[in-house]
Design a protein around this motif. Structure first.
Motif, PDB file in Angstrom:
ATOM      1  N   LEU A 145       0.850  -1.190   0.000  1.00  0.00           N
ATOM      2  CA  LEU A 145       0.000   0.000   0.000  1.00  0.00           C
ATOM      3  C   LEU A 145       0.886   1.240   0.000  1.00  0.00           C
ATOM      4  O   LEU A 145       1.587   1.503   0.975  1.00  0.00           O
ATOM      5  N   THR A 146       0.865   1.975  -1.094  1.00  0.00           N
ATOM      6  CA  THR A 146       1.766   3.118  -1.239  1.00  0.00           C
ATOM      7  C   THR A 146       1.070   4.457  -0.999  1.00  0.00           C
ATOM      8  O   THR A 146       1.642   5.509  -1.271  1.00  0.00           O
ATOM      9  N   SER A 204       4.801   2.282  11.737  1.00  0.00           N
ATOM     10  CA  SER A 204       5.903   1.322  11.588  1.00  0.00           C
ATOM     11  C   SER A 204       6.489   1.281  10.191  1.00  0.00           C
ATOM     12  O   SER A 204       7.572   0.721   9.989  1.00  0.00           O
ATOM     13  N   GLY A 205       5.787   1.848   9.218  1.00  0.00           N
ATOM     14  CA  GLY A 205       6.265   1.804   7.848  1.00  0.00           C
ATOM     15  C   GLY A 205       6.005   0.485   7.152  1.00  0.00           C
ATOM     16  O   GLY A 205       6.419   0.293   6.006  1.00  0.00           O
ATOM     17  N   ARG A 206       5.304  -0.445   7.810  1.00  0.00           N
ATOM     18  CA  ARG A 206       4.974  -1.733   7.204  1.00  0.00           C
ATOM     19  C   ARG A 206       3.778  -1.551   6.265  1.00  0.00           C
ATOM     20  O   ARG A 206       2.638  -1.469   6.701  1.00  0.00           O
ATOM     21  N   LYS A 207       4.050  -1.517   4.985  1.00  0.00           N
ATOM     22  CA  LYS A 207       3.025  -1.213   3.993  1.00  0.00           C
ATOM     23  C   LYS A 207       2.454  -2.451   3.319  1.00  0.00           C
ATOM     24  O   LYS A 207       1.595  -2.327   2.441  1.00  0.00           O
ATOM     25  N   THR A 208       2.923  -3.630   3.694  1.00  0.00           N
ATOM     26  CA  THR A 208       2.449  -4.850   3.047  1.00  0.00           C
ATOM     27  C   THR A 208       1.144  -5.334   3.666  1.00  0.00           C
ATOM     28  O   THR A 208       0.894  -5.125   4.849  1.00  0.00           O
ATOM     29  N   ILE A 209       0.350  -5.969   2.827  1.00  0.00           N
ATOM     30  CA  ILE A 209      -0.893  -6.589   3.270  1.00  0.00           C
ATOM     31  C   ILE A 209      -1.111  -7.832   2.415  1.00  0.00           C
ATOM     32  O   ILE A 209      -0.847  -7.823   1.206  1.00  0.00           O
ATOM     33  N   GLN A 228      -1.791   1.846  -5.372  1.00  0.00           N
ATOM     34  CA  GLN A 228      -1.619   3.287  -5.216  1.00  0.00           C
ATOM     35  C   GLN A 228      -2.721   3.873  -4.337  1.00  0.00           C
ATOM     36  O   GLN A 228      -3.498   4.730  -4.747  1.00  0.00           O
ATOM     37  N   HIS A 229      -2.785   3.390  -3.103  1.00  0.00           N
ATOM     38  CA  HIS A 229      -3.797   3.856  -2.151  1.00  0.00           C
ATOM     39  C   HIS A 229      -3.401   3.354  -0.769  1.00  0.00           C
ATOM     40  O   HIS A 229      -2.424   2.613  -0.631  1.00  0.00           O
ATOM     41  N   PHE A 230      -4.172   3.779   0.283  1.00  0.00           N
ATOM     42  CA  PHE A 230      -3.874   3.266   1.616  1.00  0.00           C
ATOM     43  C   PHE A 230      -4.783   2.105   1.998  1.00  0.00           C
ATOM     44  O   PHE A 230      -4.715   1.599   3.107  1.00  0.00           O
ATOM     45  N   PRO A 249      -7.270   1.222  -8.080  1.00  0.00           N
ATOM     46  CA  PRO A 249      -5.878   0.748  -8.007  1.00  0.00           C
ATOM     47  C   PRO A 249      -5.760  -0.769  -7.926  1.00  0.00           C
ATOM     48  O   PRO A 249      -4.781  -1.334  -8.405  1.00  0.00           O
ATOM     49  N   LEU A 250      -6.757  -1.425  -7.330  1.00  0.00           N
ATOM     50  CA  LEU A 250      -6.705  -2.884  -7.226  1.00  0.00           C
ATOM     51  C   LEU A 250      -6.971  -3.536  -8.568  1.00  0.00           C
ATOM     52  O   LEU A 250      -6.272  -4.475  -8.976  1.00  0.00           O
ATOM     53  N   PHE A 251      -7.962  -3.045  -9.299  1.00  0.00           N
ATOM     54  CA  PHE A 251      -8.280  -3.604 -10.610  1.00  0.00           C
ATOM     55  C   PHE A 251      -7.153  -3.366 -11.604  1.00  0.00           C
ATOM     56  O   PHE A 251      -6.929  -4.168 -12.512  1.00  0.00           O
TER      57      PHE A 251
END
Length: 323
Positions: A14-15, A88-93, A176-178, A184-186
């Motif tokens: 998530l950027t 924390s800067g952890r942007k992964t999901i 390109q979203h939080f 952005p997902l599609f």
């Protein structure tokens, strides 16, 4: 799950708000945390008061309690992960986590729009049909209306999960979203999303526009009824109450239409993220204040059944914004 060059997409990045200065992110984190905690505690307090105070066992407060309960989960669906990213800067999901987050966000949003329609109908009956209010807005009907709203939301949740499960991803994993919003997902999918995009856009616009039309119709009748009230003080009180609720509707519908109207695809990432933040954080935060159960509303005793005065807060609950 799709692949490209042997790469399997198992998580997304998530950027959203990554372009912000690090110091600004550190400042934004405690602000959002304070707003989130206030949102949860404020809405939980409304739910608690509506459940334990017999004087608040009226249809409108029953709907307000459900709306407050909804706002806790709606803001939690995106705020918790956003706070983790900023702190924390952890942007992964994970892929499954992203799908669940996206599905709950849209399903709870659909419940909210439907619940606002139900609340508008209750106000219409209280103002335009005051002598029939008790006969129309029976407890059983209120339960059926709320149950229908939540069942519809659950069905929309299942629909979203099925829709997202049909997507395949081919290596690109930066959203390109939080949170996992539609566009952005599609865009990351390597499968043909034309039909899925049109179907999803149709359902979203149908829910938003149909609920908006019904709400506008209710308030149009309410305003004509208010204008016919003989007492100027009654008109002022009713207009003040309606204006604060219409402010809420403007925030909810305005932000949603700005995000998902056909032209919104040309909006920049920063603007889209800010509008989404307004929709997912600010309104749930304001909800306890807009629908605060002020001492005057709490202490007012209800009159005899069927004697609902349109200007009495027990029939037309006070929703005046005060800070």
């Amino acid at each position: 799950m799709g692949t490209r060059n042997g790469t399997v997409v198992s998580e997304f990045i998530l950027t959203g708000f990554s372009g912000l200065d690090q110091r600004l992110q550190l400042f934004l984190c405690p602000v959002l945390l304070l707003m989130y905690l206030t949102t949860v505690m404020g809405n939980a307090a409304i739910v608690f008061l509506v459940c334990v105070d017999n004087r608040l066992q009226t249809p409108m407060y029953y709907f307000i309690g459900n709306l407050a309960f909804l706002e806790i989960w709606f803001t939690s669906s995106t705020s918790i992960k956003l706070l983790v990213i900023l702190s924390s800067g952890r942007k992964t999901i994970s892929v499954s986590g992203c799908f669940a987050q996206s599905s709950f966000y849209f399903a709870l949003g659909a419940v909210e729009f439907s619940l606002l329609v139900v609340m508008s109908f209750d106000r219409y009956v209280a103002i335009c049909q005051p002598l029939r209010y008790a006969a129309i807005m029976k407890h059983q009907l209120c339960i059926q209306l709320v149950a229908a709203v939540w069942v519809m939301g659950f069905m929309f949740l299942i629909y979203r999960l099925v829709l997202l499960s049909k997507l395949t991803f081919c290596g690109l994993n930066k959203i390109q979203h939080f949170f996992g919003d539609n566009t952005p997902l599609f865009q990351l999918s390597c499968s043909d999303v034309t039909l899925l995009w049109k179907t999803d856009a149709f359902f979203i616009l149908f829910i938003v526009l149909s609920s908006l039309c019904l709400t506008v119709a209710s308030y149009t009748c309410i305003f004509f009824c208010i204008l016919q009230m003989p007492a100027a003080s009654a008109r002022r009180k009713a207009f003040a109450t309606c204006s604060s609720h219409l402010t809420t509707l403007a925030i909810v519908y305005g932000s949603c239409i700005a995000l998902y109207a056909p032209s919104s695809g040309h909006v920049s990432l920063e603007t889209n993220s800010i509008v989404a933040l307004l929709n997912t954080v600010l309104y749930p935060f304001l909800n306890p204040f807009i629908y605060s159960l002020r001492n005057k509303a709490v202490m007012l005793k209800e009159g005899p059944e069927g004697s609902h005065d349109p200007c009495n807060s027990t029939a037309f609950p006070l929703t005046v914004m005060h800070f």
